[in-house]
Scaffold this active site. Structure first.
Site, mmCIF file in Angstrom:
data_model
loop_
_atom_site.group_PDB
_atom_site.id
_atom_site.type_symbol
_atom_site.label_atom_id
_atom_site.label_comp_id
_atom_site.label_asym_id
_atom_site.label_seq_id
_atom_site.Cartn_x
_atom_site.Cartn_y
_atom_site.Cartn_z
ATOM 1 C CE LYS A 13 -4.234 -1.743 0.128
ATOM 2 N NZ LYS A 13 -5.126 -1.561 -1.046
ATOM 3 C CD GLU A 54 -10.071 4.162 0.373
ATOM 4 O OE1 GLU A 54 -9.858 5.371 0.196
ATOM 5 O OE2 GLU A 54 -9.379 3.271 -0.155
ATOM 6 C CB SER A 68 -0.207 -8.040 -1.321
ATOM 7 O OG SER A 68 -1.124 -8.849 -0.609
#
Lengths: 262, 394
Positions: free
Chosen positions: B89, B111, B377
Site C-alpha cells: 500500500k 478510506e 502483498s
C-alpha cells in the site's frame, strides 16, 4: 413546453420544491406524501429513489434511504406508487436517484416507464453532462423526460453555459460545496455565487438547494433564483411517523411554515 | 488487445468517471495533470528515493524452495510484505502524497478496510507534515484495533463510517462525501485501483514498481525477464495491478486473479465479484459489482478485510471479461490453511489477503519448470488474532 417549465413560468411567488425519499417513513407513504404536498401548495415534488450507496447525500437522506429499503422499496413498486399518485395530483413529479439504478433497470425501459407514470424530470447526480450528451440525450428526448443538472460554486462559467444549453426545465444550484442536509446560514460568499449565476441570464430558471431548512433561508435563496429545494429538513419532520393523518398534519404545518414563516 | 486506459478513462467498457458535479473540478484537475506530474523527472527522483530509502525497495523476489518442492514447480514470492508498514500500500501513498503536494493540497483523506492503507496514508502524512483523516467502517475499527492505534500514534484522525455495513464500501462513501464538502484544500488518497478516472490508472502506475522490479529480478535469477504466471489476490486490485502492470501486453505471462469466496460462492457470504457480480457503477466507476436486480449494492463477506469489497477495479473487470486474466475463488478456510502452510514451510506469516493468492496454487495446472510469481502483498501481523482463533480450532 413541458410541464416543469410551464409550472415555473406560471408562478408569481418563489417555487417550492420538496424532496422526500419514497417508501419512508412507511412503505405505503409515498402516495399520501405526494397528495399532501400537492394539496398544501408545493410547486414541484422530487421523489428520492432509495439507494444503498447515495454518494452525494448526507446522513439524513442516507438514513431515510436505508429505512425505505428495509421497508421493501423497489423500483417497480415506486413506479406503481407514482402512477397512482399521478392520477390524483397535477404537480410536476421528479425522480432523484443514482445512475446505477437506471442502468440496472435498463435505461430505455426506465425512461419509458417514467413517461408512462407521469415523471417529468430526473435528477441523477452521478450522470455528468458530457456523458448525458454522448449516451443518453436522445433517449431522454424520445421519452420526453427532462434532465436536471447540478451546478456548484466550482462549476466554471463555460460549464454552466454548457449545462444550460443541455437543460430544458431548471438548473439545480447547489448552494455550497457540500452534501445534502448541512444546515448553515447563507454566507456572503454564497450570495456572491448566487448573484454571479443570476447575472448570467441563463435560458433555464434556477432553484437553489442544499442547506435550505426554514422560511428565512427559503426566502433569502429565492431572491436569487426562481425558488428553492428542501430535502433533509423535510425528511427530519416526517421521520418516525406511522399514521397517515399525522403525516398530513405535519406536512401541512411544515409547508405552511416554509411559505409564510408561521 | 489493449489493456491500458484510454483518454476518457476506460479499460474496454469499464472505468470512466461517474461523479457528481461537486467533484468535477477536482477530478478534472487530476485528469489533466496526473500524467505530467508523475512523469516529471524531479517527481520521479523524489518518488524513487523515498521508495528506496524510506520503504526499503526493491523488495526481494524470493525463490521459495520448500513451497516449490511441495507443488513441484518453480515458485517465487514477490516480498511486498517487507515494505515499510508491512504491505504494498505504501507504494501508492508515497506517490499520491507527492502528487498532493504538487497540487498545493494541505489536507489528506483516505478510506481503509483492514487499516493497511490507512496506516500507509497516516505514515506519509506524518512524513510530510500534512493533516490526515482516515475513514474506517465502525465494524472494521472494532476488528482491526492495532491498526487504529497505529494511525492515531502517527497523528491521524480516524473517523468511523456508521452507514450501511460499516465496512470498506461505507468508509469509501464517507471519504467521497468529505471530499465533496472540502473540495479545495483536500486530496483524497484512494487506496486501490478503484474510483473515478484517473484514480485506477494513477494507483496502477504507482504500484507498477512491483512488476518493474520483477523484470530485472527474473532476468538475474532465471535468465529471462518474464514468468509463466503471476498470481495475485484481488479486492479492489492494487497489488495485482502492480504485479501485472509490465506484463499486461505480454501474452506469454498468464495472469491469475484470486478472489475471496468468503464462506463459499453460493453461501450468500462471499466477495467473489467476478462470479457473483454484474456490470454497474460503484464509487464513480463502471465495473463489475455485486448488486441486486434493482442496482442496490450487496454487502460482501470475506475473512480478509482487504478483500471485503463488493466491486473490483475496472482494469481487472476488463482483464477478466476479455479472458486475459483467469479467476480463482478461495474460501476463508482455504486462505487460513494456506497461511499456515506458508508459515510452516517458509517461515513467513502472510497477510490473509495474500494467503488467498497462495491458496490458488493447488488449483493451477503447473509443470515442474514453470516459473510462477506470487504477489505476497502484505505480512500477517495484523491478522494474528484471526490466525490464533483458527489454530485453536485445528
Amino acid at each position: 413546453m413541458n410541464k416543469i417549465n410551464r409550472t415555473l413560468k406560471a408562478l408569481t411567488k418563489p417555487a417550492l420544491n420538496i424532496y422526500f425519499t419514497a417508501g419512508f417513513p412507511q412503505l405505503q407513504h409515498t402516495v399520501p406524501i405526494i397528495e399532501s404536498l400537492a394539496s398544501n401548495g408545493v410547486d414541484l415534488i422530487e421523489i428520492g429513489m432509495p439507494y444503498s450507496d447515495p454518494m452525494a447525500d448526507g446522513p439524513t437522506i442516507q438514513q431515510s434511504s436505508s429505512v425505505a429499503l428495509r421497508n421493501g422499496m423497489t423500483l417497480d413498486l415506486l413506479f406503481e406508487q407514482v402512477s397512482e399518485a399521478g392520477k390524483k395530483v397535477d404537480v410536476p413529479l421528479l425522480l432523484m436517484g443514482y445512475l446505477n439504478q437506471m442502468m440496472q433497470y435498463g435505461e430505455e425501459n426506465f425512461l419509458r416507464k417514467c413517461k408512462q407514470v407521469g415523471i417529468s424530470g430526473l435528477i441523477i447526480p452521478d450522470l455528468p453532462p458530457e456523458l448525458y450528451e454522448e449516451q443518453y440525450r436522445e433517449l431522454f428526448e424520445q421519452q420526453e423526460v427532462e434532465i436536471i443538472f447540478l451546478i456548484t460554486p466550482q462549476t466554471s462559467e463555460e460549464r454552466v453555459r454548457k449545462i444550460d444549453s443541455l437543460s430544458n426545465s431548471f438548473i439545480y444550484v447547489v448552494s455550497d460545496s457540500s452534501i445534502t442536509g448541512q444546515t448553515k446560514n447563507i454566507s456572503t460568499a454564497q450570495i456572491e455565487y448566487f448573484q454571479r449565476i443570476q447575472k448570467m441570464n441563463l435560458h433555464n430558471p434556477t432553484l437553489i438547494g442544499f442547506g435550505i431548512s426554514n422560511h428565512e433561508s427559503f426566502m433569502q435563496a429565492s431572491k436569487y433564483a426562481a425558488g428553492a429545494i428542501i430535502g433533509s429538513a423535510f425528511i427530519k419532520q416526517i421521520s418516525g411517523i406511522t399514521s397517515e393523518a399525522e403525516l398530513d398534519g405535519r406536512i401541512r404545518q411544515f409547508v405552511t411554515g416554509i411559505k409564510s414563516g408561521e | 488487445m489493449n489493456y491500458t486506459v484510454d483518454e476518457k478513462g476506460f479499460y474496454g467498457r469499464y472505468g470512466g468517471a461517474y461523479i457528481p458535479e461537486m467533484l468535477h473540478a477536482n477530478i478534472e484537475e487530476l485528469q489533466s495533470k496526473y500524467i505530467s506530474i508523475i512523469e516529471d523527472p524531479d517527481f520521479q527522483l523524489k518518488f524513487r528515493n523515498l521508495l528506496a530509502d524510506y520503504s526499503g525497495r526493491p523488495t526481494p523476489l524470493y525463490y521459495a524452495d520448500r513451497l516449490s518442492a511441495k507443488y513441484n514447480s518453480r515458485l517465487y514470492l514477490k516480498r511486498e510484505d517487507l515494505n515499510h508498514t508491512g504491505a504494498h500500500k505504501i507504494n501508492n501513498t508515497i506517490g499520491q502524497i507527492l502528487l498532493a503536494q504538487r497540487l498545493g493540497k494541505t489536507r489528506i483523506i483516505a478510506e481503509t478496510g483492514a487499516g493497511q492503507h490507512g496506516v500507509a496514508t497516516a505514515t506519509v502524512c506524518a512524513l510530510m507534515g500534512m493533516e490526515c483523516i482516515v475513514y474506517m467502517g465502525e465494524v472494521d475499527i472494532e476488528r482491526q484495533k492495532p491498526n487504529v492505534f497505529r494511525m492515531k500514534m502517527l497523528g491521524a484522525e480516524v473517523r468511523p463510517a456508521t452507514s450501511g455495513s460499516k465496512t470498506l464500501k461505507d468508509a469509501t462513501n464517507e471519504a467521497i462525501r468529505d471530499w465533496i464538502t472540502n473540495p479545495v484544500e483536500t486530496h483524497y488518497i484512494i487506496g486501490s485501483v478503484v474510483g473515478p478516472h484517473p484514480f485506477p490508472d494513477m494507483v496502477a502506475r504507482f504500484q507498477s514498481i512491483v512488476s518493474e522490479e520483477m523484470l530485472k529480478q527474473l532476468q538475474e535469477k532465471e535468465g529471462r525477464n518474464y514468468p509463466d504466471r503471476i498470481i495475485a489476490c484481488v479486492g479492489g486490485g492494487s497489488n495485482a495491478a502492480g504485479a501485472y502492470y509490465h506484463y499486461l501486453e505480454d501474452e506469454r505471462v498468464r495472469l491469475v486473479a484470486v478472489e475471496a469466496a468468503g464462506e463459499g460462492i453460493d453461501s450468500g457470504r462471499s466477495a467473489a465479484t467476478s462470479v457473483l457480480g454484474s456490470e454497474g457503477i460503484i464509487h464513480g466507476s463502471r465495473t463489475l459489482l455485486m448488486q441486486t436486480k434493482d442496482g442496490q449494492i450487496i454487502e460482501p463477506h470475506s475473512i480478509s478485510a482487504g478483500l471485503d469489497y463488493p466491486g473490483i477495479g475496472p482494469l481487472h473487470a476488463h482483464l477478466i471479461q476479455s479472458g486475459r486474466a483467469e479467476v480463482v475463488s478461495i474460501t476463508d478456510q482455504e486462505a487460513l490453511e494456506a497461511a499456515l502452510e506458508l508459515s510452516r514451510l517458509e517461515g513467513i506469516i502472510p497477510a490473509l489477503e495474500s494467503a488467498h493468492a497462495l491458496a490458488a496454487l493447488k488449483y493451477l495446472d503447473m509443470s515442474a519448470d514453470d516459473i510462477t510469481v506470487i504477489s505476497l502483498s502484505g505480512r500477517g501481523d495484523k491478522d494474528l488474532s484471526t490466525y490464533m482463533k483458527f489454530l485453536d480450532h485445528e
